[in-house]
Design a protein around this motif. Structure first.
Motif, PDB file in Angstrom:
ATOM      1  N   LEU A 257       0.556  -1.523   0.055  1.00 43.38           N
ATOM      2  CA  LEU A 257      -0.391   0.155   0.050  1.00 43.38           C
ATOM      3  C   LEU A 257       0.635   1.363   0.189  1.00 43.38           C
ATOM      4  O   LEU A 257       2.284   1.147   0.734  1.00 43.38           O
ATOM      5  N   VAL A 258       0.484   2.075  -0.363  1.00 47.40           N
ATOM      6  CA  VAL A 258       1.431   3.391  -0.832  1.00 47.40           C
ATOM      7  C   VAL A 258       0.396   4.798  -0.423  1.00 47.40           C
ATOM      8  O   VAL A 258      -0.839   4.646  -0.719  1.00 47.40           O
ATOM      9  N   ARG A 259       0.658   5.340   0.364  1.00 43.76           N
ATOM     10  CA  ARG A 259       0.157   6.988   0.754  1.00 43.76           C
ATOM     11  C   ARG A 259      -0.320   7.667  -0.998  1.00 43.76           C
ATOM     12  O   ARG A 259       0.418   7.979  -1.342  1.00 43.76           O
ATOM     13  N   SER A 260      -1.261   8.573  -0.455  1.00 41.28           N
ATOM     14  CA  SER A 260      -1.914   9.407  -2.120  1.00 41.28           C
ATOM     15  C   SER A 260      -3.129  10.180  -0.812  1.00 41.28           C
ATOM     16  O   SER A 260      -3.985   9.964  -0.437  1.00 41.28           O
TER      17      SER A 260
ATOM     18  N   CYS B 228      -3.324   0.193  -3.068  1.00 40.40           N
ATOM     19  CA  CYS B 228      -2.965  -1.231  -3.510  1.00 40.40           C
ATOM     20  C   CYS B 228      -2.259  -0.914  -4.430  1.00 40.40           C
ATOM     21  O   CYS B 228      -3.261  -0.972  -5.961  1.00 40.40           O
ATOM     22  N   LEU B 229      -0.582  -0.418  -4.081  1.00 38.33           N
ATOM     23  CA  LEU B 229      -0.033  -0.421  -5.369  1.00 38.33           C
ATOM     24  C   LEU B 229       0.381  -1.959  -6.157  1.00 38.33           C
ATOM     25  O   LEU B 229       0.058  -2.251  -7.235  1.00 38.33           O
ATOM     26  N   ASP B 230       0.544  -3.241  -5.149  1.00 38.26           N
ATOM     27  CA  ASP B 230       0.603  -4.346  -5.726  1.00 38.26           C
ATOM     28  C   ASP B 230       0.395  -5.442  -4.700  1.00 38.26           C
ATOM     29  O   ASP B 230      -0.053  -5.053  -3.760  1.00 38.26           O
ATOM     30  N   ARG B 231      -0.167  -6.901  -5.167  1.00 36.78           N
ATOM     31  CA  ARG B 231      -0.019  -7.913  -3.994  1.00 36.78           C
ATOM     32  C   ARG B 231       0.132  -9.322  -4.676  1.00 36.78           C
ATOM     33  O   ARG B 231       0.559  -9.461  -6.024  1.00 36.78           O
ATOM     34  N   SER B 232       0.744  -9.733  -3.879  1.00 41.80           N
ATOM     35  CA  SER B 232       0.946 -11.353  -4.678  1.00 41.80           C
ATOM     36  C   SER B 232       0.464 -12.091  -3.365  1.00 41.80           C
ATOM     37  O   SER B 232       0.360 -11.706  -2.018  1.00 41.80           O
ATOM     38  N   GLU B 233      -0.792 -13.248  -4.221  1.00 48.61           N
ATOM     39  CA  GLU B 233      -1.997 -13.888  -3.673  1.00 48.61           C
ATOM     40  C   GLU B 233      -1.516 -15.546  -3.125  1.00 48.61           C
ATOM     41  O   GLU B 233      -1.176 -16.011  -3.821  1.00 48.61           O
ATOM     42  N   GLY B 234      -2.156 -15.128  -2.064  1.00 46.43           N
ATOM     43  CA  GLY B 234      -1.613 -16.459  -1.210  1.00 46.43           C
ATOM     44  C   GLY B 234      -3.263 -17.312  -1.315  1.00 46.43           C
ATOM     45  O   GLY B 234      -3.795 -17.276  -2.465  1.00 46.43           O
ATOM     46  N   PRO B 235      -2.205 -18.618  -1.016  1.00 49.15           N
ATOM     47  CA  PRO B 235      -3.611 -19.816  -1.253  1.00 49.15           C
ATOM     48  C   PRO B 235      -4.746 -20.002  -0.424  1.00 49.15           C
ATOM     49  O   PRO B 235      -6.429 -20.758  -0.624  1.00 49.15           O
TER      50      PRO B 235
ATOM     51  N   GLY C  81      -2.354  -2.028   6.588  1.00 53.70           N
ATOM     52  CA  GLY C  81      -1.736  -1.066   5.993  1.00 53.70           C
ATOM     53  C   GLY C  81      -1.846   0.378   5.916  1.00 53.70           C
ATOM     54  O   GLY C  81      -0.609   0.945   6.504  1.00 53.70           O
ATOM     55  N   ALA C  82      -3.235   0.927   5.913  1.00 53.26           N
ATOM     56  CA  ALA C  82      -3.485   2.167   5.751  1.00 53.26           C
ATOM     57  C   ALA C  82      -3.258   2.821   7.189  1.00 53.26           C
ATOM     58  O   ALA C  82      -2.831   3.805   7.320  1.00 53.26           O
ATOM     59  N   LEU C  83      -3.606   2.384   8.158  1.00 51.85           N
ATOM     60  CA  LEU C  83      -2.879   2.231   9.210  1.00 51.85           C
ATOM     61  C   LEU C  83      -1.622   2.576  10.214  1.00 51.85           C
ATOM     62  O   LEU C  83      -1.619   3.479  10.642  1.00 51.85           O
ATOM     63  N   ALA C  84      -0.926   1.943   9.437  1.00 54.68           N
ATOM     64  CA  ALA C  84       0.103   1.458   9.815  1.00 54.68           C
ATOM     65  C   ALA C  84       1.592   2.823   8.424  1.00 54.68           C
ATOM     66  O   ALA C  84       1.467   3.729   9.532  1.00 54.68           O
TER      67      ALA C  84
ATOM     68  N   ALA D 233       4.928   4.102   2.340  1.00 56.06           N
ATOM     69  CA  ALA D 233       4.356   3.035   2.791  1.00 56.06           C
ATOM     70  C   ALA D 233       3.570   2.275   3.213  1.00 56.06           C
ATOM     71  O   ALA D 233       4.434   2.308   4.303  1.00 56.06           O
ATOM     72  N   ALA D 234       2.891   1.035   2.814  1.00 53.26           N
ATOM     73  CA  ALA D 234       3.497  -0.132   4.338  1.00 53.26           C
ATOM     74  C   ALA D 234       3.111  -1.810   3.391  1.00 53.26           C
ATOM     75  O   ALA D 234       2.830  -1.802   2.612  1.00 53.26           O
ATOM     76  N   LEU D 235       4.306  -2.903   3.924  1.00 52.37           N
ATOM     77  CA  LEU D 235       4.148  -4.221   3.860  1.00 52.37           C
ATOM     78  C   LEU D 235       2.598  -4.767   4.479  1.00 52.37           C
ATOM     79  O   LEU D 235       3.435  -4.326   6.227  1.00 52.37           O
TER      80      LEU D 235
END
Length: 285
Positions: A108-111, A117-124, A145-148, A219-221
């Motif tokens: 996540l990136v601040r705007s 949400c700038l990117d993601r990698s999806e788990g199962p 993420g937005a809180l961090a 941003a945040a992970l």
């Protein structure tokens, strides 16, 4: 802005004007302010500004008449300073965390007053998130993420965001100003955000901020998963992995990365994300 001696010669004068605009407020500066800063006459300063506008390096707000450095200037600086952008920089990190943890990872990136949400990698595991697909937005303060990101903004910016977003976060039904400020302080002390608010039933998340060279959250992970997978026994391991990766990203962030100024532009030119089975995702991860 502080006054500096007048530069002599055409090129030094141009760069003195550029430096003056770089030190100005985000909204820009008036020609009189720039002239005073560089020690030149208003007429000369106006002529230099018009030349920079002609080259696409400066822009003037039609309403306020304030001058500021243009997005083209930042794009040019980005190419000179670092060929990569935030999404490219973080992509290997997302893949690595997803493989290690077996959960969905979000960047996540601040705007402005929101997180994108700038990117993601999806788990199962099938999950829901506040931002949904890449490009989804949520008010800063809603979701881990937005809180961090919000918690690690400079105090003055943080207060401005809280004032602007408070009515928006109240719409979720469990937030008020006391609760939000308490959460922010807790995140600042712990260095991560991790609490199942109950807003997304059965879902849980944990996030850490990505800080630039000045210690500002840009941003945040974030990990999104089912609640059972973020139990007290596993949480410290997840947090440690996130913090370790975020610490490697921060020093590499290009301060002129256009992604940090215009997240939507980066999303528009990026290929659509795919699930691990190669199919296109739906409205939620």
């Amino acid at each position: 802005m502080t006054t500096s001696p007048a530069a002599t010669g055409g090129v030094p004068r141009v760069f003195s004007v550029i430096r003056a605009l770089a030190e100005a407020q985000a909204d820009g500066a008036r020609v009189t302010q720039v002239a005073r800063h560089v020690g030149l006459t208003q007429a000369t300063t106006h002529r230099l500004l018009q030349s920079l506008i002609g080259e696409g390096m400066v822009e003037q707000d039609e309403r306020t008449k304030l001058y500021r450095l243009s997005i083209d200037f930042f794009a040019l600086a980005a190419k000179a300073g670092n060929p990569g952008n935030l999404r490219e920089l973080c992509r290997p990190v997302l893949l690595r965390l997803c493989a290690s943890l077996g959960d969905s990872i979000f960047l996540l990136v601040r705007s402005g007053f929101e997180a994108v949400c700038l990117d993601r990698s999806e788990g199962p595991f099938p999950i829901r998130s506040f931002t949904g697909d890449v490009g989804g937005r949520v008010a800063l303060g809603v979701g881990q993420g937005a809180l961090a990101i919000l918690a690690f903004l400079p105090q003055e910016e943080r207060e401005e965001v809280i004032r602007f977003n408070l009515a928006r976060v109240r719409e979720y039904g469990v937030y008020d100003e006391v609760y939000l400020r308490t959460e922010i302080e807790r995140v600042r002390q712990a260095g991560f955000a991790a609490r199942n608010s109950g807003l997304l039933e059965g879902m849980a998340g944990v996030a850490v901020p990505i800080l630039d060279r000045e210690g500002r959250a840009v941003a945040a992970l974030s990990v999104g998963t089912i609640a059972d997978r973020l139990n007290p026994e596993r949480l410290p391991t997840v947090v440690e992995l996130l913090k370790r990766e975020a610490a490697t990203i921060g020093p590499k962030i290009n301060p002129f990365d256009a992604t940090l100024r215009r997240p939507a532009q980066s999303l528009a030119s990026s290929p659509a994300p795919q699930r691990i089975d190669g199919t296109q995702p739906g409205a939620t991860p």
